[in-house]
Design an enzyme around this catalytic site. Structure first.
Site, PDB file in Angstrom:
ATOM      1  N   LYS A 169       0.841  -1.214   0.000  1.00 40.45           N
ATOM      2  CA  LYS A 169       0.000   0.000   0.000  1.00 40.45           C
ATOM      3  C   LYS A 169       0.871   1.257   0.000  1.00 40.45           C
ATOM      4  O   LYS A 169       0.668   2.163  -0.801  1.00 40.45           O
ATOM      5  CB  LYS A 169      -0.929   0.011   1.225  1.00 40.45           C
ATOM      6  CG  LYS A 169      -1.847  -1.199   1.317  1.00 40.45           C
ATOM      7  CD  LYS A 169      -2.773  -1.121   2.518  1.00 40.45           C
ATOM      8  CE  LYS A 169      -2.092  -1.203   3.866  1.00 40.45           C
ATOM      9  NZ  LYS A 169      -1.409  -2.474   4.164  1.00 40.45           N
ATOM     10  N   ARG A 200     -10.144   0.877   8.201  1.00 38.50           N
ATOM     11  CA  ARG A 200      -9.781  -0.503   8.518  1.00 38.50           C
ATOM     12  C   ARG A 200     -10.903  -1.232   9.231  1.00 38.50           C
ATOM     13  O   ARG A 200     -10.744  -2.403   9.568  1.00 38.50           O
ATOM     14  CB  ARG A 200      -8.559  -0.496   9.444  1.00 38.50           C
ATOM     15  CG  ARG A 200      -7.249  -0.684   8.718  1.00 38.50           C
ATOM     16  CD  ARG A 200      -6.158  -0.420   9.729  1.00 38.50           C
ATOM     17  NE  ARG A 200      -4.991  -1.205   9.514  1.00 38.50           N
ATOM     18  CZ  ARG A 200      -3.864  -0.709   8.996  1.00 38.50           C
ATOM     19  NH1 ARG A 200      -3.793   0.530   8.599  1.00 38.50           N
ATOM     20  NH2 ARG A 200      -2.808  -1.482   8.873  1.00 38.50           N
ATOM     21  N   ARG A 204      11.654  -5.190   5.273  1.00 41.90           N
ATOM     22  CA  ARG A 204      11.430  -3.782   4.908  1.00 41.90           C
ATOM     23  C   ARG A 204      12.333  -2.827   5.684  1.00 41.90           C
ATOM     24  O   ARG A 204      12.568  -2.989   6.868  1.00 41.90           O
ATOM     25  CB  ARG A 204       9.974  -3.420   5.218  1.00 41.90           C
ATOM     26  CG  ARG A 204       9.708  -1.921   5.123  1.00 41.90           C
ATOM     27  CD  ARG A 204       8.263  -1.579   5.184  1.00 41.90           C
ATOM     28  NE  ARG A 204       7.584  -2.173   6.304  1.00 41.90           N
ATOM     29  CZ  ARG A 204       6.268  -2.174   6.433  1.00 41.90           C
ATOM     30  NH1 ARG A 204       5.513  -1.651   5.491  1.00 41.90           N
ATOM     31  NH2 ARG A 204       5.713  -2.725   7.484  1.00 41.90           N
ATOM     32  N   ARG A 229      10.852  -0.589  11.301  1.00 43.31           N
ATOM     33  CA  ARG A 229       9.738  -0.381  12.222  1.00 43.31           C
ATOM     34  C   ARG A 229       9.740  -1.403  13.347  1.00 43.31           C
ATOM     35  O   ARG A 229      10.032  -2.573  13.124  1.00 43.31           O
ATOM     36  CB  ARG A 229       8.404  -0.466  11.462  1.00 43.31           C
ATOM     37  CG  ARG A 229       8.012   0.838  10.848  1.00 43.31           C
ATOM     38  CD  ARG A 229       6.878   0.752   9.889  1.00 43.31           C
ATOM     39  NE  ARG A 229       5.732  -0.061  10.317  1.00 43.31           N
ATOM     40  CZ  ARG A 229       4.648  -0.242   9.559  1.00 43.31           C
ATOM     41  NH1 ARG A 229       4.569   0.347   8.374  1.00 43.31           N
ATOM     42  NH2 ARG A 229       3.660  -0.977   9.991  1.00 43.31           N
ATOM     43  N   ARG A 244      -1.078  -8.668  13.124  1.00 45.60           N
ATOM     44  CA  ARG A 244      -1.580  -7.658  12.174  1.00 45.60           C
ATOM     45  C   ARG A 244      -2.385  -8.337  11.056  1.00 45.60           C
ATOM     46  O   ARG A 244      -3.410  -7.810  10.616  1.00 45.60           O
ATOM     47  CB  ARG A 244      -0.410  -6.839  11.613  1.00 45.60           C
ATOM     48  CG  ARG A 244       0.145  -5.848  12.642  1.00 45.60           C
ATOM     49  CD  ARG A 244       1.557  -5.386  12.344  1.00 45.60           C
ATOM     50  NE  ARG A 244       1.714  -4.733  11.079  1.00 45.60           N
ATOM     51  CZ  ARG A 244       2.882  -4.520  10.488  1.00 45.60           C
ATOM     52  NH1 ARG A 244       4.002  -4.921  11.070  1.00 45.60           N
ATOM     53  NH2 ARG A 244       2.938  -3.904   9.334  1.00 45.60           N
TER      54      ARG A 244
HETATM   55  P1  AP5 Z   1       4.817  -1.649   1.891  1.00 50.83           P
HETATM   56  O1  AP5 Z   1       4.468  -0.845   0.686  1.00 50.83           O
HETATM   57  O2  AP5 Z   1       5.558  -0.962   2.990  1.00 50.83           O
HETATM   58  O3  AP5 Z   1       3.508  -2.393   2.445  1.00 50.83           O
HETATM   59  P2  AP5 Z   1       2.238  -1.819   3.185  1.00 50.83           P
HETATM   60  O4  AP5 Z   1       1.040  -2.490   2.600  1.00 50.83           O
HETATM   61  O5  AP5 Z   1       2.252  -0.322   3.206  1.00 50.83           O
HETATM   62  O6  AP5 Z   1       2.508  -2.436   4.604  1.00 50.83           O
HETATM   63  P3  AP5 Z   1       2.405  -1.849   6.069  1.00 50.83           P
HETATM   64  O7  AP5 Z   1       3.114  -2.854   6.944  1.00 50.83           O
HETATM   65  O8  AP5 Z   1       2.871  -0.436   6.159  1.00 50.83           O
HETATM   66  O9  AP5 Z   1       0.895  -1.942   6.310  1.00 50.83           O
HETATM   67  P4  AP5 Z   1       0.202  -2.012   7.618  1.00 50.83           P
HETATM   68  O10 AP5 Z   1      -1.184  -1.899   7.145  1.00 50.83           O
HETATM   69  O11 AP5 Z   1       0.483  -3.171   8.494  1.00 50.83           O
HETATM   70  O12 AP5 Z   1       0.854  -0.809   8.458  1.00 50.83           O
HETATM   71  P5  AP5 Z   1       0.357   0.651   8.824  1.00 50.83           P
HETATM   72  O13 AP5 Z   1       1.533   1.516   8.908  1.00 50.83           O
HETATM   73  O14 AP5 Z   1      -0.789   1.062   7.974  1.00 50.83           O
HETATM   74  O15 AP5 Z   1       5.645  -2.931   1.403  1.00 50.83           O
HETATM   75  C1  AP5 Z   1       6.209  -3.839   2.350  1.00 50.83           C
HETATM   76  C2  AP5 Z   1       7.610  -4.282   1.878  1.00 50.83           C
HETATM   77  O16 AP5 Z   1       7.464  -5.087   0.695  1.00 50.83           O
HETATM   78  C3  AP5 Z   1       8.518  -3.109   1.473  1.00 50.83           C
HETATM   79  O17 AP5 Z   1       9.823  -3.416   1.869  1.00 50.83           O
HETATM   80  C4  AP5 Z   1       8.415  -3.032  -0.058  1.00 50.83           C
HETATM   81  O18 AP5 Z   1       9.620  -2.546  -0.649  1.00 50.83           O
HETATM   82  C5  AP5 Z   1       8.138  -4.483  -0.425  1.00 50.83           C
HETATM   83  N1  AP5 Z   1       7.219  -4.622  -1.559  1.00 50.83           N
HETATM   84  C6  AP5 Z   1       6.104  -3.862  -1.835  1.00 50.83           C
HETATM   85  N2  AP5 Z   1       5.489  -4.321  -2.948  1.00 50.83           N
HETATM   86  C7  AP5 Z   1       6.217  -5.390  -3.382  1.00 50.83           C
HETATM   87  C8  AP5 Z   1       6.094  -6.295  -4.495  1.00 50.83           C
HETATM   88  N3  AP5 Z   1       5.104  -6.195  -5.390  1.00 50.83           N
HETATM   89  N4  AP5 Z   1       7.023  -7.269  -4.601  1.00 50.83           N
HETATM   90  C9  AP5 Z   1       8.045  -7.390  -3.705  1.00 50.83           C
HETATM   91  N5  AP5 Z   1       8.223  -6.554  -2.642  1.00 50.83           N
HETATM   92  C10 AP5 Z   1       7.306  -5.573  -2.484  1.00 50.83           C
HETATM   93  O19 AP5 Z   1      -0.252   0.415  10.282  1.00 50.83           O
HETATM   94  C11 AP5 Z   1       0.583   0.094  11.384  1.00 50.83           C
HETATM   95  C12 AP5 Z   1      -0.265   0.013  12.643  1.00 50.83           C
HETATM   96  O20 AP5 Z   1      -0.911   1.283  12.891  1.00 50.83           O
HETATM   97  C13 AP5 Z   1      -1.420  -1.000  12.589  1.00 50.83           C
HETATM   98  O21 AP5 Z   1      -0.999  -2.301  12.929  1.00 50.83           O
HETATM   99  C14 AP5 Z   1      -2.391  -0.389  13.638  1.00 50.83           C
HETATM  100  O22 AP5 Z   1      -1.973  -0.669  14.947  1.00 50.83           O
HETATM  101  C15 AP5 Z   1      -2.228   1.103  13.409  1.00 50.83           C
HETATM  102  N6  AP5 Z   1      -3.190   1.652  12.426  1.00 50.83           N
HETATM  103  C16 AP5 Z   1      -2.900   2.244  11.221  1.00 50.83           C
HETATM  104  N7  AP5 Z   1      -4.030   2.640  10.595  1.00 50.83           N
HETATM  105  C17 AP5 Z   1      -5.059   2.284  11.416  1.00 50.83           C
HETATM  106  C18 AP5 Z   1      -6.476   2.395  11.304  1.00 50.83           C
HETATM  107  N8  AP5 Z   1      -7.066   2.947  10.224  1.00 50.83           N
HETATM  108  N9  AP5 Z   1      -7.246   1.915  12.334  1.00 50.83           N
HETATM  109  C19 AP5 Z   1      -6.673   1.368  13.424  1.00 50.83           C
HETATM  110  N10 AP5 Z   1      -5.332   1.211  13.589  1.00 50.83           N
HETATM  111  C20 AP5 Z   1      -4.532   1.663  12.584  1.00 50.83           C
END
Ligand code: AP5
Length: 228
Positions: free
Chosen positions: A23, A98, A137, A171, A182
């Site tokens: 994402k 979410r 990552r 992270r 997660r």
């Molecule tokens: P990356 O693009 O970083 O993946 P992502 O989908 O953004 O993953 P996140 O871990 O950031 O998502 P998340 O939803 O768990 O975390 P968030 O910060 O939102 O890609 C991952 C890796 O793979 C990278 O190294 C990239 O280079 C590689 N990659 C990407 N695409 C690829 C491909 N096609 N092929 C190969 N490699 C690839 O949330 C964190 C925490 O915050 C949550 O757990 C929760 O506690 C809280 N939170 C956030 N939003 C909310 C909400 N709306 N409600 C409640 N809690 C929330």
């Protein structure tokens, strides 16, 4: 909100998908290509934790456990950010909504602005791959560009391709145990949103196990289809 969708110059896009689906990677590409604004609630919460705000203090333990932060806190943070003038260019919501409660709150916020969701894009991936993606990552501390130990390495080791920064961060929640929690939170609380947005005729499913550039091209196709 159903049936025919009118093209808009300022689209509201949602990126859905489990942790590691790509994402953030894809949101940054769309931001650069189309001038849209990436709104990542994960980034906003990590900034709040770092700054020690009340919301950050409340969110910290949940994030470390891989659980969702309360709807109230996240919706308030997102609503405040959406109220800033740069979002008039159009936005990519990365990690919000979410839960169904967040999706309903978002509909209400947008309705007040005379807007609606233009596309909810689900990045479809296998759970097993997600652990590999998340645990490999790392991110440039200077500009936030994301990298991966195997899949996306900087041209020069430890130097950001985008800004030249040399400080890379990992992270705290990117470990195998927390990723499992997660993923469970995603399946139990977020996956039902696919049905929610399908019911609004807004859902686009994109296979996201392939190369980053191929997925970016598919996403760009969706943006072209909703932009006026
Ligand atoms: P990356 O693009 O970083 O993946 P992502 O989908 O953004 O993953 P996140 O871990 O950031 O998502 P998340 O939803 O768990 O975390 P968030 O910060 O939102 O890609 C991952 C890796 O793979 C990278 O190294 C990239 O280079 C590689 N990659 C990407 N695409 C690829 C491909 N096609 N092929 C190969 N490699 C690839 O949330 C964190 C925490 O915050 C949550 O757990 C929760 O506690 C809280 N939170 C956030 N939003 C909310 C909400 N709306 N409600 C409640 N809690 C929330």
């Amino acid at each position: 909100m159903d049936g025919t969708r009118t093209p808009t110059k300022a689209p509201v896009l949602i990126l859905l998908g489990p942790p590691g689906a790509g994402k953030g990677t894809q949101a940054r590409t769309l931001e650069a290509e189309f001038g849209l604004i990436q709104l990542s609630t994960g980034d906003m919460l990590r900034a709040a934790v770092k700054a020690g705000t009340e919301a950050g203090r409340a969110a910290k333990a949940k994030m470390e456990a891989g659980a969702l932060v309360s709807d109230e806190i996240v919706t308030r943070i997102l609503a405040d950010r959406l109220a800033e003038p740069d979002t008039a260019k159009g936005v990519i919501l990365d990690g919000f909504p979410r839960t169904t409660a967040q999706a309903e709150a978002l509909d209400a916020i947008l309705a007040e602005r005379g807007q609606q969701i233009d596309a909810a894009i689900s990045l479809e991936v296998d759970d097993a791959e997600m652990v590999t993606r998340v645990s490999g990552r790392f991110t440039c501390a200077g500009c936030g560009e994301g990298y991966h130990d195997q899949y996306k390495t900087p041209a020069k080791p430890d130097t950001c391709d985008k800004c030249g920064g040399t400080e890379m961060t990992r992270r705290a929640d990117d470990n195998a145990d927390t990723v499992k929690s997660r993923l469970e939170a995603y399946h139990a609380q977020t996956a039902p949103l696919l049905t929610y947005y399908d019911g609004k005729n807004a859902l686009h499913r994109i296979p996201a196990m392939g190369a980053i550039d191929d997925i970016a091209r598919e996403l760009a196709g969706v943006v072209h289809s909703v932009r006026g």
